[in-house]
Design a protein around this motif. Structure first.
Motif, PDB file in Angstrom:
ATOM      1  N   THR A 172       1.002  -1.101  -0.041  1.00  0.00           N
ATOM      2  CA  THR A 172      -0.155  -0.040   0.008  1.00  0.00           C
ATOM      3  C   THR A 172       0.890   1.230   0.127  1.00  0.00           C
ATOM      4  N   ALA A 173       2.168   1.268   0.121  1.00  0.00           N
ATOM      5  CA  ALA A 173       3.021   2.214   0.034  1.00  0.00           C
ATOM      6  C   ALA A 173       4.340   2.027  -0.358  1.00  0.00           C
ATOM      7  N   ALA A 174       5.222   2.921  -1.010  1.00  0.00           N
ATOM      8  CA  ALA A 174       6.359   2.451  -1.579  1.00  0.00           C
ATOM      9  C   ALA A 174       7.327   1.978  -0.629  1.00  0.00           C
ATOM     10  N   TYR A 175       7.461   2.950   0.169  1.00  0.00           N
ATOM     11  CA  TYR A 175       8.325   2.488   1.466  1.00  0.00           C
ATOM     12  C   TYR A 175       7.338   2.512   2.957  1.00  0.00           C
ATOM     13  N   PRO A 176       6.899   1.528   3.204  1.00  0.00           N
ATOM     14  CA  PRO A 176       5.826   1.482   4.286  1.00  0.00           C
ATOM     15  C   PRO A 176       6.310   1.937   5.753  1.00  0.00           C
ATOM     16  N   PHE A 177       7.610   1.549   5.997  1.00  0.00           N
ATOM     17  CA  PHE A 177       8.067   1.733   7.242  1.00  0.00           C
ATOM     18  C   PHE A 177       8.894   3.106   7.498  1.00  0.00           C
ATOM     19  N   ARG A 178       8.930   3.831   6.146  1.00  0.00           N
ATOM     20  CA  ARG A 178       9.311   5.238   6.466  1.00  0.00           C
ATOM     21  C   ARG A 178       7.973   6.132   6.561  1.00  0.00           C
ATOM     22  N   SER A 179       6.838   5.731   6.229  1.00  0.00           N
ATOM     23  CA  SER A 179       5.716   6.650   6.098  1.00  0.00           C
ATOM     24  C   SER A 179       4.976   6.557   7.488  1.00  0.00           C
ATOM     25  N   THR A 180       4.822   7.911   8.177  1.00  0.00           N
ATOM     26  CA  THR A 180       4.118   7.952   9.336  1.00  0.00           C
ATOM     27  C   THR A 180       2.728   7.664   9.300  1.00  0.00           C
ATOM     28  N   THR A 181       2.258   7.910   8.142  1.00  0.00           N
ATOM     29  CA  THR A 181       0.791   7.632   7.699  1.00  0.00           C
ATOM     30  C   THR A 181       0.561   6.384   7.724  1.00  0.00           C
ATOM     31  N   TRP A 182       1.462   5.326   7.173  1.00  0.00           N
ATOM     32  CA  TRP A 182       1.226   4.020   7.139  1.00  0.00           C
ATOM     33  C   TRP A 182       1.328   3.462   8.491  1.00  0.00           C
ATOM     34  N   VAL A 183       2.438   3.875   9.307  1.00  0.00           N
ATOM     35  CA  VAL A 183       2.597   3.329  10.772  1.00  0.00           C
ATOM     36  C   VAL A 183       1.384   3.738  11.663  1.00  0.00           C
ATOM     37  N   ALA A 184       0.743   4.755  11.555  1.00  0.00           N
ATOM     38  CA  ALA A 184      -0.502   5.303  12.080  1.00  0.00           C
ATOM     39  C   ALA A 184      -1.643   4.352  11.663  1.00  0.00           C
ATOM     40  N   ALA A 185      -1.780   4.315  10.450  1.00  0.00           N
ATOM     41  CA  ALA A 185      -2.804   3.490  10.064  1.00  0.00           C
ATOM     42  C   ALA A 185      -2.766   1.982  10.522  1.00  0.00           C
ATOM     43  N   LEU A 186      -1.669   1.436  10.670  1.00  0.00           N
ATOM     44  CA  LEU A 186      -1.566   0.185  10.963  1.00  0.00           C
ATOM     45  C   LEU A 186      -1.731   0.131  12.612  1.00  0.00           C
ATOM     46  N   ALA A 187      -1.170   1.144  13.286  1.00  0.00           N
ATOM     47  CA  ALA A 187      -1.745   1.077  14.576  1.00  0.00           C
ATOM     48  C   ALA A 187      -3.180   1.184  14.849  1.00  0.00           C
ATOM     49  N   VAL A 188      -3.779   1.859  14.211  1.00  0.00           N
ATOM     50  CA  VAL A 188      -5.226   1.771  14.388  1.00  0.00           C
ATOM     51  C   VAL A 188      -5.830   0.616  14.063  1.00  0.00           C
ATOM     52  N   ILE A 189      -5.239  -0.316  13.341  1.00  0.00           N
ATOM     53  CA  ILE A 189      -6.084  -1.574  12.827  1.00  0.00           C
ATOM     54  C   ILE A 189      -5.743  -2.232  13.663  1.00  0.00           C
TER      55      ILE A 189
END
Length: 425
Positions: A172-189
């Motif tokens: 879902t992201a080119a560099y997921p672990f560098r993306s604060t949005t991706w990490v925040a969304a994963l924390a929500v899930i």
């Protein structure tokens, strides 16, 4: 190493300390095993000094291997008694042990005598002097390395777990672990559904977006990347993954995310303290004159070198990091040059990390890198050229700190010496 001093070789261990008193011809004048902790070696040093005096010596020089932190204790005990203190590299001891009788024999008695013999041959060095400020910087640097290791291992664990139970999230992201949005969304899930992705999907895209925004604010950010948020919400419907492991795996993911967040928070605090120590040493304004070298990067390097004034030359710092080339030539044969790999691996890593920022903003290092990777003869690979730049950073940082002179691109390229313009020193 005055000839008037006897040499006391000590093989340090946990509760068994082997002490030998030798002359400069490696003849053992006295030996004894002390069953005590390193902090209780004071009587042993007094015993060694007494035997040295009975054999006509006016003082003693203590020698040991710098293993663990016990040698620091011995250094303090020696300083309290006005005794000289040197260290012998464990690698040198290992090589010398094999050359003694071509066997792999290893006993405490032999090791203590071997340490004394190598000291008499001047195959030893003066350890870094104890200093509160430099000592604090070293411990802060070690703590930062631990936090970076936690950070890296957390990323690997998250990737492994998601590849097993929800591989669609990684795309879902080119560099997921560098993306604060991706990490925040994963924390929500992971924080609300316990592996039941249908439960989060029933929220709807709008409500899911609002929850991610709230998590972003909690993490100190404001605007999420809506493309990543929508991609993750769409990935909730992807059936790929081992469903039976999702509840347990998502529980572990939540724990790993917590470890990751704590490590990043502590890393910011530790790096701020490292920069404060650099300010206390009045070095920040000097090291930051090297374009591309941040105060944190310079502090990380200095944490593993200590005071650079203790090195006799800039090349000694490169050797200390294990970045010096190792040549192989014999007769008409010329082998491939490689790095020695000896020295402090943490220093080598810190110098390697500093390369990336310097190649982006430092014109001298960037030109040197292009020259090394594009020249027609003896063209280097990318990693080889980066290693050369790492060594140049250490050499020039030594010059800046020792001479208290700001980094000068003209000197770095060799213009100041009246030579032909070079790409980099």
């Amino acid at each position: 190493m005055p000839t008037s001093n006897a040499i006391v070789g000590i093989d340090l261990a946990d509760v068994k300390q082997m002490v030998v008193v030798c002359d400069h011809d490696s003849r053992v004048l006295a030996r004894r095993t002390f069953r005590c902790k390193a902090w209780d070696l004071g009587p042993a040093l007094d015993w060694a000094a007494g035997h040295a005096a009975r054999h006509g010596f006016t003082g003693v020089t203590l020698a040991c291997e710098p293993t663990g932190h016990r040698w620091r204790i011995l250094d303090q005990l020696a300083a309290d008694r006005g005794m000289s203190f040197v260290c012998v590299q464990p690698t040198m001891s290992a090589w010398a042990r094999k050359s003694e009788d071509l066997t792999f024999d290893k006993t405490d008695d032999k090791d203590a005598v071997l340490i004394a013999r190598m000291t008499a041959q001047l195959r030893c060095y003066l350890p870094e002097p104890a200093d509160e400020t430099w000592g604090r910087l070293r411990h802060l640097g070690n703590r930062r390395d631990e936090l970076l290791e936690i950070h890296g291992s957390s990323v690997h664990r998250l990737r492994d777990l998601l590849e097993c139970v929800w591989p669609a999230a990684l795309a879902t992201a080119a560099y997921p672990f560098r993306s604060t949005t991706w990490v925040a969304a994963l924390a929500v899930i992971t924080g609300r559904d316990g592996g039941d992705l249908d439960r989060t999907r029933r929220l709807g895209a709008d409500r899911f977006e609002r929850m991610v925004r709230a998590e972003m604010v909690r993490r100190g950010k404001v605007r999420p990347c809506l493309r990543i948020v929508r991609n993750l919400f769409t990935a909730l419907s992807d059936p790929a993954g081992v469903h039976t492991h999702r509840p347990g795996a998502f529980e572990r993911i939540a724990w790993v995310l917590g470890d990751w967040d704590r490590a990043r928070t502590q890393q910011v605090d530790v790096e701020a303290q490292m920069v404060a120590v650099l300010d206390e040493l009045e070095l920040t304004h000097l090291v930051t004159t090297i374009p591309g070298l941040s105060p944190v990067g310079a502090a990380a390097i200095l944490a593993h070198t200590g005071d650079l004034r203790r090195f006799t030359s800039a090349r000694a710092v490169v050797k200390h990091a294990g970045l010096a080339p190792r040549e192989r030539m014999s007769g008409t044969f010329t082998g491939k040059a490689r790095l020695t790999g000896a020295g402090r691996p943490e220093l080598r890593t810190a110098a390697w990390r500093a390369v990336w920022g310097c190649l982006q903003t430092n014109k001298v290092y960037a030109a040197r890198y292009r020259h090394l990777t594009t020249r027609e003869t003896n063209k280097l690979k990318a990693t080889q050229a980066q290693t050369v730049i790492a060594g140049a950073i250490l050499r020039q940082l030594h010059a800046v700190v020792v001479h208290r002179q700001a980094w000068d691109p003209a000197i770095a390229t060799g213009h100041a010496r009246g030579q032909e313009p070079l790409v980099a020193a």
